[in-house]
Design an enzyme around this catalytic site. Structure first.
Site, PDB file in Angstrom:
ATOM      1  CG  ASP A  75      48.041  51.297  50.914  1.00 35.49           C
ATOM      2  OD1 ASP A  75      49.190  50.825  50.988  1.00 35.49           O
ATOM      3  OD2 ASP A  75      47.274  51.044  49.976  1.00 35.49           O
ATOM      4  CG  ASN A  95      38.211  44.444  47.043  1.00 35.32           C
ATOM      5  OD1 ASN A  95      39.085  45.196  46.621  1.00 35.32           O
ATOM      6  ND2 ASN A  95      37.946  44.303  48.331  1.00 35.32           N
ATOM      7  CG  HIS A 133      41.648  47.404  47.522  1.00 32.62           C
ATOM      8  ND1 HIS A 133      41.577  46.137  48.072  1.00 32.62           N
ATOM      9  CD2 HIS A 133      42.963  47.595  47.247  1.00 32.62           C
ATOM     10  CE1 HIS A 133      42.780  45.610  48.114  1.00 32.62           C
ATOM     11  NE2 HIS A 133      43.640  46.467  47.614  1.00 32.62           N
ATOM     12  CD  GLU A 152      39.218  46.621  51.164  1.00 40.86           C
ATOM     13  OE1 GLU A 152      38.972  46.407  49.954  1.00 40.86           O
ATOM     14  OE2 GLU A 152      39.783  45.803  51.902  1.00 40.86           O
TER      15      GLU A 152
HETATM   16  C1  GLP Z   1      47.239  46.186  48.234  1.00 44.02           C
HETATM   17  C2  GLP Z   1      47.467  47.676  48.213  1.00 44.02           C
HETATM   18  C3  GLP Z   1      47.042  48.301  46.946  1.00 44.02           C
HETATM   19  C4  GLP Z   1      47.473  47.456  45.780  1.00 44.02           C
HETATM   20  C5  GLP Z   1      46.747  46.145  45.845  1.00 44.02           C
HETATM   21  C6  GLP Z   1      46.991  45.244  44.653  1.00 44.02           C
HETATM   22  O1  GLP Z   1      46.133  45.806  48.930  1.00 44.02           O
HETATM   23  N1  GLP Z   1      46.839  48.339  49.298  1.00 44.02           N
HETATM   24  O2  GLP Z   1      47.593  49.603  46.888  1.00 44.02           O
HETATM   25  O3  GLP Z   1      47.192  48.117  44.592  1.00 44.02           O
HETATM   26  O4  GLP Z   1      47.172  45.508  47.008  1.00 44.02           O
HETATM   27  O5  GLP Z   1      47.909  44.245  44.934  1.00 44.02           O
HETATM   28  P1  GLP Z   1      48.571  43.337  43.826  1.00 44.02           P
HETATM   29  O6  GLP Z   1      49.368  44.240  42.964  1.00 44.02           O
HETATM   30  O7  GLP Z   1      49.451  42.398  44.607  1.00 44.02           O
HETATM   31  O8  GLP Z   1      47.485  42.665  43.109  1.00 44.02           O
END
Ligand code: GLP
Length: 235
Positions: free
Chosen positions: A67, A131, A133, A138
């Site tokens: 993404d 959440n 995602h 989302e």
């Molecule tokens: C972002 C990315 C996700 C990732 C998520 C978790 O929003 N789009 O691909 O898995 O964050 O982040 P973290 O690993 O910092 O909790």
């Protein structure tokens, strides 16, 4: 689904790295996604170390970004492409590895075309947001949509831009859709970090819940979840 719980960040990273390196051994020219966020930072450190030691490379692989933010005022600063450059430069940004980046300005179907030309993903390595995602799919999103633009939820922005003022935050992102993740030959889901107990509980119990997109991968034939054990500890 195979659930592996790990104790401490070192074991978490080592288990994920071992899984990924085994997949690359089996198919050096695999296609895979790599996620951003704090969750995979230890994994990427281990991959950098293994690459330096000559034990591992992604030289024949094709890496797809999961993404990217779309309207990030400071772009490329704070973007996911910058994150990958900071964490995996010597592993994926070299003369050998193919990296397919998401151009936030390009129409989403261009990315689908690239995925189709590569015959889809052999391995989807994904993190999970608070959440639930995955990528930026989302809660409430259209789970049948392939690469598409999403409006980021407030809690996602608060998690990813905690110290950034509202005017400097993006509002949208572009993400690989659930169908391409579901059709990946194998999925490695990494779950660590505080404030993910709700989704962690559902994942560990194998419960699909529309409010948490990650759980929609639970019926995948080859899903491995690596989860920090403290997420399941009752307080
Ligand atoms: C972002 C990315 C996700 C990732 C998520 C978790 O929003 N789009 O691909 O898995 O964050 O982040 P973290 O690993 O910092 O909790």
């Amino acid at each position: 689904m195979k659930l592996i719980t790990t104790d401490g960040p070192e074991e978490f990273a080592a288990v994920a790295a071992h899984y990924l390196m085994r997949k690359v051994d089996e198919k050096p020219d695999l296609t895979l996604t790599l996620p951003t966020g704090s969750t995979p930072v230890g994994l990427y450190r281990d991959l950098r170390d293994a690459r330096r030691m000559g034990d591992f490379s992604l030289d024949h692989a094709t890496v797809f970004m999961l993404d990217e933010y779309r309207d990030l005022p400071s772009y490329p600063e704070g973007s996911f492409i910058e994150f990958l450059q900071n964490n995996l430069a010597e592993v994926i940004f070299n003369d050998s590895t193919t990296v397919v980046t998401i151009d936030p300005e390009a129409p989403p179907h261009a990315y689908d075309r690239a995925l189709d030309e590569a015959h889809g993903l052999d391995l989807a390595v994904i993190g999970v947001g608070r959440n639930g995602h995955v990528g930026f799919n989302e809660p409430g999103d259209d789970f049948s949509a392939r690469t598409h633009v999403v409006t980021l939820h407030q809690d996602t922005l608060d998690a990813n831009f905690a110290v950034v003022s509202r005017s400097d935050r993006p509002t949208q992102a572009i993400t690989i859709g659930m169908p391409d993740l579901r059709h990946a030959r194998s999925v490695l889901m990494l779950v660590s970090g505080s404030e993910k107990r709700a989704v962690a509980d559902l994942l560990a119990a194998g419960i699909i819940d529309d409010r948490f997109p990650a759980t929609h991968l639970l019926d995948h034939d080859d899903l491995t979840i690596v989860m920090a054990s403290e997420l399941l500890r009752k307080s």
